[in-house]
Design an enzyme around this catalytic site. Structure first.
Site, short mmCIF file in Angstrom:
data_model
loop_
_atom_site.label_atom_id
_atom_site.label_comp_id
_atom_site.label_asym_id
_atom_site.label_seq_id
_atom_site.Cartn_x
_atom_site.Cartn_y
_atom_site.Cartn_z
N ASN A 95 0.83 -1.21 0.00
CA ASN A 95 0.00 0.00 0.00
C ASN A 95 0.86 1.26 0.00
O ASN A 95 0.65 2.18 0.79
CB ASN A 95 -0.93 0.01 1.22
CG ASN A 95 -2.15 -0.87 1.02
OD1 ASN A 95 -2.68 -0.97 -0.08
ND2 ASN A 95 -2.58 -1.52 2.07
N SER A 121 -6.30 -5.69 -3.12
CA SER A 121 -7.37 -5.81 -2.14
C SER A 121 -7.83 -7.26 -2.07
O SER A 121 -8.05 -7.90 -3.10
CB SER A 121 -8.55 -4.90 -2.51
OG SER A 121 -9.60 -5.03 -1.60
N GLY A 123 -7.14 -9.03 1.32
CA GLY A 123 -6.82 -9.39 2.70
C GLY A 123 -6.50 -10.85 2.88
O GLY A 123 -5.96 -11.51 1.99
N LYS A 189 -6.05 2.57 -5.45
CA LYS A 189 -6.20 1.76 -4.22
C LYS A 189 -6.29 2.66 -2.99
O LYS A 189 -7.01 2.34 -2.03
CB LYS A 189 -4.99 0.81 -4.09
CG LYS A 189 -4.98 -0.04 -2.82
CD LYS A 189 -6.22 -0.90 -2.67
CE LYS A 189 -6.03 -2.06 -1.69
NZ LYS A 189 -5.59 -1.70 -0.36
N HIS A 192 -9.76 3.83 -2.86
CA HIS A 192 -10.54 2.63 -2.50
C HIS A 192 -10.55 2.45 -0.98
O HIS A 192 -11.60 2.22 -0.36
CB HIS A 192 -9.91 1.41 -3.20
CG HIS A 192 -10.28 0.07 -2.64
ND1 HIS A 192 -9.76 -0.42 -1.46
CD2 HIS A 192 -11.10 -0.90 -3.12
CE1 HIS A 192 -10.24 -1.63 -1.23
NE2 HIS A 192 -11.05 -1.94 -2.21
N GLU A 196 -13.48 2.73 1.82
CA GLU A 196 -13.65 1.64 2.79
C GLU A 196 -13.84 2.19 4.20
O GLU A 196 -14.71 1.73 4.95
CB GLU A 196 -12.43 0.73 2.72
CG GLU A 196 -12.41 -0.47 3.64
CD GLU A 196 -11.10 -1.21 3.50
OE1 GLU A 196 -10.24 -1.07 4.39
OE2 GLU A 196 -10.92 -1.90 2.47
#
Length: 327
Positions: A95, A121, A123, A189, A192, A196
């Site tokens: 990230n 993405s 996890g 990201k 994103h 989130e």
């Protein structure tokens, strides 16, 4: 394809396993020798240092760096650049801040080494579900790496196709997207993750209202003893507010309806802050995302029920373990 993977934590290990399941060859390295042994037992070739990893790869080499954003990623990419050759490719799948990608790509370009940034993405569930990938870099290099990205992505699954996309890039329907030049992948990201934060905060606040519906301060006729596990389960099955985050919320409630196994100390990993910084630079109002970030800051001073739910969601999708209060 053949690929080196550096960093075998929660996601790096599963990325390697998913690639190997599809027939790709992985050469892996991590500071923890035991972790390297574990992934080697699953079919990878182990390396005990960066140089050894690079020598086991065939030119043009591809190395995926899956490490925490910041100094450790920068140091690793710099070290790789010293032992790799012209035409080789370094993928940063962590990230990282998108401006760091732009700077690193320029530095590597002087050595004729290519840099690709991949917002990843998925996890701890990525091994089975796949990873949604947001990719930045030279398009010709990204296209060369397509077999890797296609393997890691979730695929079409059973999600209906979106009407009117016949002329659009079919890769998006597989769960991965080429966003543009260096930095674009991590920029997308970053936003994103900012979104989130907002989604998670909305669920947390909504369920807090439901949780307090039986408060003694309310008139007796307006008090409700609501079953939050059942409500979450019902909502995730066809409601307009359904999502994977709500799935994880339902799982957390089913395991412990009062969430007493979480303290509610909610950490942030940087992307939310960077999203707000980008909004400021662009002059774009981001009131919901800003409020969600500040709510996480507040959680470190006084934890509450919605903070516990935020912690439960973070643990559910990313395996994030709460930091001790006051740490």
């Amino acid at each position: 394809m053949q690929i080196g993977v550096i960093g075998l934590g929660r996601m790096g290990a599963n990325i390697s396993k998913r690639l190997m399941r599809a027939g790709h060859e992985c050469v892996v390295f991590d500071q923890q020798a035991e972790t390297v042994k574990e992934i080697s037992a699953a079919g990878a070739k182990g390396a005990d240092n960066l140089g050894n990893l690079v020598t086991q790869l065939v030119s043009p080499r591809v190395v995926w760096v899956m490490l925490p954003a910041g100094e450790i990623t920068g140091q690793t990419i710099d070290a790789l650049a010293e032992v790799m050759e012209a035409g080789d490719i370094i993928i940063d799948g962590g990230n990282s801040f998108f401006k760091d990608d732009i700077r690193r790509a320029e530095t590597l370009r002087s050595k004729n080494i290519f840099h690709v940034d991949v917002g990843t993405s998925g996890g701890v569930w990525g091994l089975e579900r796949g990873y949604c990938l947001m990719i930045g870099g030279d398009k010709i290099i990204v296209d060369h790496l397509d077999p890797i990205f296609k393997t890691l992505a979730p695929g079409k699954g059973d999600i209906p196709l979106t009407p009117g996309r016949e002329r659009c890039d079919p890769r998006a329907e597989e769960g991965y997207v080429y966003c543009g030049p260096n930095g674009a992948g991590h920029f997308v990201k970053m936003v994103h993750n900012g979104i989130e934060y907002g989604l998670m905060q909305a669920y947390a606040e909504g369920f807090h209202i439901l949780h307090e519906a039986g408060a003694k301060a309310l008139p007796q006729s307006q008090r409700f003893d609501l079953n939050l596990p059942d409500i979450a389960e019902a909502w995730r099955r066809g409601s307009v507010v359904g999502s994977w985050l709500l799935d994880l919320t339902s799982i957390a409630f089913a395991a412990n309806s009062d969430l007493s196994n979480f303290s509610g100390y909610v950490q942030d990993s940087g992307e939310g802050r960077w999203t707000i910084m980008a909004a400021i630079e662009e002059g774009v109002p981001a009131t919901v995302l800003s409020a969600a970030l500040y709510a996480r800051f507040r959680s470190r001073e006084e934890q509450s029920f919605p903070d516990k739910l935020l912690s439960a969601m973070r643990h559910g999708f990313g395996g994030h373990v709460e930091q001790k209060t006051g740490a």
